[in-house]
Write an enzyme that holds these catalytic residues in place. Structure first.
Site, mmCIF file in Angstrom:
data_model
loop_
_atom_site.group_PDB
_atom_site.id
_atom_site.type_symbol
_atom_site.label_atom_id
_atom_site.label_comp_id
_atom_site.label_asym_id
_atom_site.label_seq_id
_atom_site.Cartn_x
_atom_site.Cartn_y
_atom_site.Cartn_z
ATOM 1 N N CYS A 102 35.816 44.447 31.298
ATOM 2 C CA CYS A 102 34.716 45.441 30.986
ATOM 3 C C CYS A 102 34.808 46.381 32.158
ATOM 4 C CB CYS A 102 33.231 44.727 30.853
ATOM 5 S SG CYS A 102 33.468 43.711 29.010
ATOM 6 N N GLU A 117 30.011 45.615 25.908
ATOM 7 C CA GLU A 117 30.267 46.682 26.664
ATOM 8 C C GLU A 117 31.454 47.536 25.855
ATOM 9 O OE1 GLU A 117 29.462 43.846 30.210
ATOM 10 O OE2 GLU A 117 30.123 43.778 28.327
ATOM 11 N N HIS A 164 33.622 42.484 23.820
ATOM 12 C CA HIS A 164 32.545 42.130 24.754
ATOM 13 C C HIS A 164 31.324 43.459 24.275
ATOM 14 C CE1 HIS A 164 34.316 39.511 27.988
ATOM 15 N NE2 HIS A 164 34.749 39.192 26.798
ATOM 16 N N CYS A 187 32.214 41.923 33.191
ATOM 17 C CA CYS A 187 33.281 41.160 33.817
ATOM 18 C C CYS A 187 34.441 42.148 34.246
ATOM 19 C CB CYS A 187 33.938 40.247 32.543
ATOM 20 S SG CYS A 187 34.753 41.188 31.126
#
Length: 154
Positions: free
Chosen positions: A90, A59, A57, A87
């Site tokens: 993360c 991040e 992701h 999420c």
């Protein structure tokens, strides 16, 4: 506008540019960057498809980039800017990296961990590190980028 507000908007616009990089690569358009002392020390965009990595992701990619730059897995004194609410995965990585502050654009009503679905950010006191969190900066611009991406996929 305060200096912090101007800086926050500047960095979020850069995160939106990174989200467009994800979109160009066929990934969900989310971008993130990490700032310390007025300098970008890490950046990334969604790459799970291209890298065959479910943890890639935006991040996490930005956290890895910043940790490599600082040669330290802890990132105190940093702010992470991301175009979509983090999420749970993360959020956990952000807390473990000791990021001081998160600024996100659009809410994620399906998996957001900063109040939309889960309340991991801001940290609620049960973790040994507290991360401040603010949402909604350039939210409509980020949300429209996501909507357009998913419209084109259907």
């Amino acid at each position: 506008m305060t200096s912090s507000t101007v800086d926050d908007e500047h960095y979020m616009r850069r995160a939106l540019e990174l989200a467009r990089c994800a979109e160009a690569a066929g990934e969900v358009p989310v971008g993130a960057l990490i700032v310390a002392g007025g300098q970008v020390i890490g950046q990334g965009w969604n790459r799970p498809i291209g890298s065959s990595d479910p943890t890639a992701h935006a991040e996490v990619v930005a956290l890895r980039d910043a940790a490599t730059a600082l040669e330290n897995y802890r990132l105190p004194g940093t702010t992470l800017y991301v175009t979509l609410e983090p999420c749970p995965m993360c959020a956990g990585a952000i807390i473990h990296a000791r990021v001081d502050r998160v600024v996100y654009a659009a809410q994620d009503p399906r998996a957001g961990a900063a109040g939309s679905v889960f309340d991991l950010l801001p940290s609620d006191g049960r973790f040994n590190h507290q991360t401040a969190c603010e949402g909604g900066l350039l939210a409509e611009e980020s949300a429209e980028l996501l909507r357009a991406f998913f419209r084109a996929r259907r």
